[in-house]
Design a protein around this motif. Sequence first.
Motif, mmCIF file in Angstrom:
data_model
loop_
_atom_site.group_PDB
_atom_site.id
_atom_site.type_symbol
_atom_site.label_atom_id
_atom_site.label_comp_id
_atom_site.label_asym_id
_atom_site.label_seq_id
_atom_site.Cartn_x
_atom_site.Cartn_y
_atom_site.Cartn_z
ATOM 1 N N UNK A 167 0.832 -1.204 0.000
ATOM 2 C CA UNK A 167 0.000 0.000 0.000
ATOM 3 C C UNK A 167 0.868 1.256 0.000
ATOM 4 N N UNK A 168 2.002 1.157 0.680
ATOM 5 C CA UNK A 168 3.005 2.221 0.673
ATOM 6 C C UNK A 168 4.374 1.563 0.593
ATOM 7 N N UNK A 169 5.345 2.320 0.097
ATOM 8 C CA UNK A 169 6.703 1.782 -0.035
ATOM 9 C C UNK A 169 7.694 2.757 0.594
ATOM 10 N N UNK A 170 8.524 2.223 1.500
ATOM 11 C CA UNK A 170 9.686 2.958 2.000
ATOM 12 C C UNK A 170 10.917 2.436 1.280
ATOM 13 N N UNK A 171 11.862 3.329 1.004
ATOM 14 C CA UNK A 171 13.100 2.929 0.338
ATOM 15 C C UNK A 171 14.274 3.270 1.249
ATOM 16 N N UNK A 172 15.154 2.274 1.481
ATOM 17 C CA UNK A 172 16.305 2.455 2.361
ATOM 18 C C UNK A 172 17.606 2.387 1.569
ATOM 19 N N UNK A 173 18.618 3.101 2.081
ATOM 20 C CA UNK A 173 19.976 3.034 1.545
ATOM 21 C C UNK A 173 20.936 3.444 2.652
ATOM 22 N N UNK A 174 21.964 2.664 2.850
ATOM 23 C CA UNK A 174 23.008 2.951 3.833
ATOM 24 C C UNK A 174 22.445 3.250 5.212
ATOM 25 N N UNK A 175 21.437 2.481 5.607
ATOM 26 C CA UNK A 175 20.879 2.603 6.950
ATOM 27 C C UNK A 175 19.949 3.773 7.164
ATOM 28 N N UNK A 176 19.623 4.480 6.104
ATOM 29 C CA UNK A 176 18.729 5.636 6.212
ATOM 30 C C UNK A 176 17.487 5.440 5.351
ATOM 31 N N UNK A 177 16.406 6.075 5.781
ATOM 32 C CA UNK A 177 15.174 6.048 5.006
ATOM 33 C C UNK A 177 15.253 7.162 3.968
ATOM 34 N N UNK A 178 15.317 6.772 2.688
ATOM 35 C CA UNK A 178 15.528 7.740 1.623
ATOM 36 C C UNK A 178 14.235 8.304 1.040
ATOM 37 N N UNK A 179 13.137 7.640 1.309
ATOM 38 C CA UNK A 179 11.893 8.151 0.774
ATOM 39 C C UNK A 179 10.711 7.265 1.108
ATOM 40 N N UNK A 180 9.525 7.848 1.051
ATOM 41 C CA UNK A 180 8.259 7.130 1.257
ATOM 42 C C UNK A 180 7.369 7.436 0.061
ATOM 43 N N UNK A 181 6.826 6.376 -0.557
ATOM 44 C CA UNK A 181 6.023 6.552 -1.763
ATOM 45 C C UNK A 181 4.665 5.881 -1.605
#
Length: 506
Positions: free
Chosen positions: A476-490
């Motif tokens: 329903x929603x997507x979070x995107x992670x990189x290098x231990x950080x949350x880079x975005x919510x879609x």
Amino acid sequence: MSGYILEMNEISKSFTGVKALSNVNFKVRKGEIHCLIGENGAGKSTLMKVLSGVYPYGTYEGDIVFEGSVQQFNKISDSVQTGIVIIYQELALFPDLTVYENIFVGNEVKRGNLVDWNKTIAEAKKMLKRVGLDVSPETLVKDLSVGKQQLVEIAKALSKDVKLLILDEPTAALNEDDSENLLKLLGELKKQGITSIMISHKLKEVISIADQATVLRDGKTICTLDGSSGEISENMIIKNMVGRDIEDIYPKRPDKKIGETILELNNWSAYSTELARHVLKDIDFHVKKGEIVGIAGLMGSGRTELALSIFGNPKNFKLEGQLKVLGVEKTFKHTSDAIKSGIAYVTEDRKGDGLFLIQDIKNNITAANINAVADKGVINENEEVKRATEYKRSMYIKASSLEQTVGNLSGGNQQKVSLGKWLFVGPKLLILDEPTRGIDVGAKFEIYTIMNQLISEGMSIIMISSELGEVLGMSDRVYVMAEGRMKGELPIEEANQENIMQLATQ
């Protein structure tokens, strides 16, 4: 390509009255890459174990014809001497030995009765060059990544003058780059005249590399598809694998009822003393009742670390920030604290961490909540059977009985047992880490259907997945992670593979 290097004719194999293979016919042309596909339990691995001598001559019916001669393999070494080598998903390497020792173990280069180590190292370098692995042959195998270990296994096969190389789910534990490199290597080996059989659940890989693809279903040969004529397509493979068209691999939920916030993280960070660095940093994240929240990201982005930090912190990270369950701030000192608060976690490593492989289905399902079937510390066996039977039915677990050993189940059915085990604790929030890794498209559809059913009943799900199609198809929603950080919510309406990868590589 001229003629068949392998013909398996009318192969049948039974286990305690259960027919695993029924008159299977399987033919492979010399110099081709031939994919063997089918649902979990279709008979693929059993057929290859017959071919490689794991199941010796006399324990099956039918004939194996290799290079025009009927073969009677009584042990694995018989098939190896003929030029047939199989590489299993669980690699058979010695981690504390060097690369060159692993390549030639059991096949030592000798001068008289003594091992010629100088020549062994020189020959190992030649094998490593053939597989494109740029490491010192004196490197310990345990110091290599899984992808490089896979290449060592192939180098080991090449040292035995392999003519037919069999790979069982070779990319299941590899990242995208390592998977791509392995497929390229198979193409190079094909140019060198080596024939390959590859068992894979990854349909895109099959479509990209297969000259021919044979489909097994319920222990029987369904068809052989020809790549040169365009027969090897996703729709054609799925139809033959499961016996029906799957119009939509990701089943839709008819109505979505999103409710209150179940879990919330604010400025959440985790420091690993083992790695001497932060594995999570300043994470803001939330999950609401009745939704599936997907977490995407590349390998090492921190997705599993996030799940473990929520689920009682078994890795003993130094945690900072705020974790709330239903609006109440919580501090979990142990996984049992997370379970009591209604959180469950299905690990990505079902064999290593998720299941007791030597125990039966019944014991595994009740393991995380044994008190629910016990009275004053004594297990009520009738109640345990009753509750396990309910989950066997609702999880669509295919097994002869509740007493079947979990280690003998197919990957898809093992995953369903792992899922049932954690549903038995009655969670409000279920964390699924790579829920369909290493299972076929039919079993995936069943897992997705179960997920949708749980959501319709008011549960919430966090789904970590490396398959972007899965993230986009189920979330329903997507979070995107990189290098231990949350880079975005879609929101799912705005998510696609391009913008997810853009965020994941920032």
